[in-house]
Motif scaffolding. Structure first.
Motif, PDB file in Angstrom:
ATOM      1  N   ALA A  19       1.049  -1.186  -0.031  1.00 55.05           N
ATOM      2  CA  ALA A  19       0.220  -0.156   0.155  1.00 55.05           C
ATOM      3  C   ALA A  19       0.958   1.194   0.058  1.00 55.05           C
ATOM      4  O   ALA A  19       1.538   1.176   1.016  1.00 55.05           O
ATOM      5  CB  ALA A  19      -1.050   0.057   1.230  1.00 55.05           C
ATOM      6  N   ASP A  20       0.864   2.005  -1.151  1.00 52.15           N
ATOM      7  CA  ASP A  20       1.586   3.190  -1.141  1.00 52.15           C
ATOM      8  C   ASP A  20       0.814   4.213  -0.708  1.00 52.15           C
ATOM      9  O   ASP A  20      -0.497   4.620  -1.457  1.00 52.15           O
ATOM     10  CB  ASP A  20       2.185   3.207  -2.633  1.00 52.15           C
ATOM     11  N   LEU A  21       1.102   5.078   0.312  1.00 56.78           N
ATOM     12  CA  LEU A  21       0.450   6.053   0.895  1.00 56.78           C
ATOM     13  C   LEU A  21       0.271   7.693   0.150  1.00 56.78           C
ATOM     14  O   LEU A  21      -0.173   8.356   0.710  1.00 56.78           O
ATOM     15  CB  LEU A  21       0.640   6.166   2.224  1.00 56.78           C
ATOM     16  N   GLY A  22       1.257   7.326  -1.094  1.00 56.79           N
ATOM     17  CA  GLY A  22       1.264   8.709  -1.805  1.00 56.79           C
ATOM     18  C   GLY A  22       2.281   9.590  -1.554  1.00 56.79           C
ATOM     19  O   GLY A  22       2.992  10.218  -2.388  1.00 56.79           O
ATOM     20  N   ARG A  23       2.486   9.607  -0.317  1.00 51.08           N
ATOM     21  CA  ARG A  23       3.743  10.412   0.146  1.00 51.08           C
ATOM     22  C   ARG A  23       4.293   9.861   1.569  1.00 51.08           C
ATOM     23  O   ARG A  23       3.063   8.960   2.353  1.00 51.08           O
ATOM     24  CB  ARG A  23       3.712  11.791   0.369  1.00 51.08           C
ATOM     25  N   ARG A  38       5.139   6.170  13.765  1.00 56.25           N
ATOM     26  CA  ARG A  38       6.441   6.067  12.885  1.00 56.25           C
ATOM     27  C   ARG A  38       6.108   7.190  11.700  1.00 56.25           C
ATOM     28  O   ARG A  38       4.983   7.537  11.389  1.00 56.25           O
ATOM     29  CB  ARG A  38       6.426   4.766  12.205  1.00 56.25           C
ATOM     30  N   SER A  39       7.076   7.278  10.865  1.00 54.47           N
ATOM     31  CA  SER A  39       6.846   8.000   9.530  1.00 54.47           C
ATOM     32  C   SER A  39       7.028   6.893   8.651  1.00 54.47           C
ATOM     33  O   SER A  39       8.111   6.192   8.486  1.00 54.47           O
ATOM     34  CB  SER A  39       7.949   9.199   9.404  1.00 54.47           C
ATOM     35  N   ALA A  40       6.172   6.875   7.472  1.00 60.18           N
ATOM     36  CA  ALA A  40       6.577   5.726   6.469  1.00 60.18           C
ATOM     37  C   ALA A  40       5.632   6.158   5.215  1.00 60.18           C
ATOM     38  O   ALA A  40       4.722   6.874   5.481  1.00 60.18           O
ATOM     39  CB  ALA A  40       5.900   4.424   6.762  1.00 60.18           C
ATOM     40  N   ARG A  41       6.097   5.550   4.058  1.00 58.38           N
ATOM     41  CA  ARG A  41       5.442   5.949   2.782  1.00 58.38           C
ATOM     42  C   ARG A  41       4.741   4.655   2.380  1.00 58.38           C
ATOM     43  O   ARG A  41       3.682   4.917   1.543  1.00 58.38           O
ATOM     44  CB  ARG A  41       6.665   6.221   1.637  1.00 58.38           C
ATOM     45  N   HIS A  42       5.084   3.571   3.012  1.00 57.42           N
ATOM     46  CA  HIS A  42       4.332   2.245   2.409  1.00 57.42           C
ATOM     47  C   HIS A  42       3.939   1.600   3.698  1.00 57.42           C
ATOM     48  O   HIS A  42       4.693   1.527   4.757  1.00 57.42           O
ATOM     49  CB  HIS A  42       5.270   1.621   1.725  1.00 57.42           C
ATOM     50  N   ILE A  43       3.024   0.770   3.597  1.00 60.64           N
ATOM     51  CA  ILE A  43       2.576  -0.312   4.485  1.00 60.64           C
ATOM     52  C   ILE A  43       2.488  -1.629   3.748  1.00 60.64           C
ATOM     53  O   ILE A  43       1.632  -1.799   2.770  1.00 60.64           O
ATOM     54  CB  ILE A  43       1.046  -0.261   5.375  1.00 60.64           C
ATOM     55  N   LEU A  44       3.119  -2.503   4.226  1.00 60.67           N
ATOM     56  CA  LEU A  44       3.238  -3.830   3.406  1.00 60.67           C
ATOM     57  C   LEU A  44       2.691  -5.049   4.009  1.00 60.67           C
ATOM     58  O   LEU A  44       2.776  -4.890   5.314  1.00 60.67           O
ATOM     59  CB  LEU A  44       4.913  -4.158   3.329  1.00 60.67           C
ATOM     60  N   ILE A  45       2.093  -5.830   3.533  1.00 69.09           N
ATOM     61  CA  ILE A  45       1.727  -7.257   4.067  1.00 69.09           C
ATOM     62  C   ILE A  45       2.366  -8.298   3.484  1.00 69.09           C
ATOM     63  O   ILE A  45       2.234  -8.426   2.216  1.00 69.09           O
ATOM     64  CB  ILE A  45       0.454  -7.143   3.915  1.00 69.09           C
TER      65      ILE A  45
END
Length: 228
Positions: A19-23, A38-45
């Motif tokens: 999941a790309d959060l766009g920024r 946290r700070s992150a650009r992506h969430i992965l499963i």
């Protein structure tokens, strides 16, 4: 795959669902990889087989190494034994919810099963809110996600010896948004309503699909097949 009205982009590349959060966003979660604020650009499963989850496996260290290997060590990561093609997506207003739903590890809140289930199965939820929230509002939003998840699982009708299931023993939630001044996300707010609707719709769709194949008694599932 783009989600209309949000910056969320999904990429299915088994064994990963990205999941790309766009920024880069603020993310609050109890994910096995990089939990907390946290700070992150992506969430992965990451999809795993039941057979991979041996008692001696350090799952958090393994997941961290796997994410680092593909260049996502600084992002937030979860695991599922549910086949990734079964993911569900729902949107309501500024809230977009991605969910993978397996119920082989179902539990009733406050009454855990003393005999552990024979297979794995969990609910992973990644929610993107297009808006800026305070820390307190993010915590409140996470609580609304949990309520909506629970309501959806109850509606799916999983019957256990301990009562009707309300979730699984390994559920995971991540809430992402920008930092901002919105201080409330409760049930009486438009934002809370949108969060609840998106999460409930995504989780219920996934749960009903699982029930259609496995029935309403997950203890009877065939070992190793909870993620099919």
């Amino acid at each position: 795959m783009a989600v209309a009205g949000t910056d969320l982009q999904l990429r299915l590349a088994p064994p990963w669902l990205v999941a790309d959060l766009g920024r880069e966003r603020r993310v609050l979660s109890f994910a096995p990889h990089r939990p907390g604020f946290r700070s992150a650009r992506h969430i992965l499963i990451r999809q795993v087989r039941d057979a991979d989850l041996t008692p001696d496996l350090d799952a958090m260290a393994w997941l961290g190494a796997e994410m680092a290997r593909i260049g996502h060590g600084g992002d937030v990561g979860m695991m599922t034994s549910r086949a990734l093609r079964h993911y569900r997506l729902a949107q309501a207003g500024p809230a977009a919810c991605l969910a993978t739903v397996g119920l082989g590890n179902a539990e009733r809140v406050g009454r855990r099963r003393m005999v552990q289930p024979r297979g794995y199965g969990t609910i992973n939820i990644a929610l993107l809110i297009e808006g800026g929230l305070t820390d307190a509002a993010m915590i409140e939003a996470l609580s609304i996600v949990a309520q909506a998840r629970t309501a959806a699982v109850i509606a799916a009708g999983i019957e256990l010896p301990t009562g009707r299931a309300t979730g699984t023993g390994t559920d995971c939630i991540a809430v992402a948004c920008d930092a901002g001044g919105t201080g409330f996300a409760g049930l009486h707010t438009a934002l809370g309503e949108a969060i609840g609707a998106a999460v409930h719709d995504a989780v219920l769709a996934g749960a009903l699909e699982w029930v259609a194949k496995h029935g309403t008694e997950p203890a009877g599932a065939v070992p190793g097949c909870a993620g099919a």
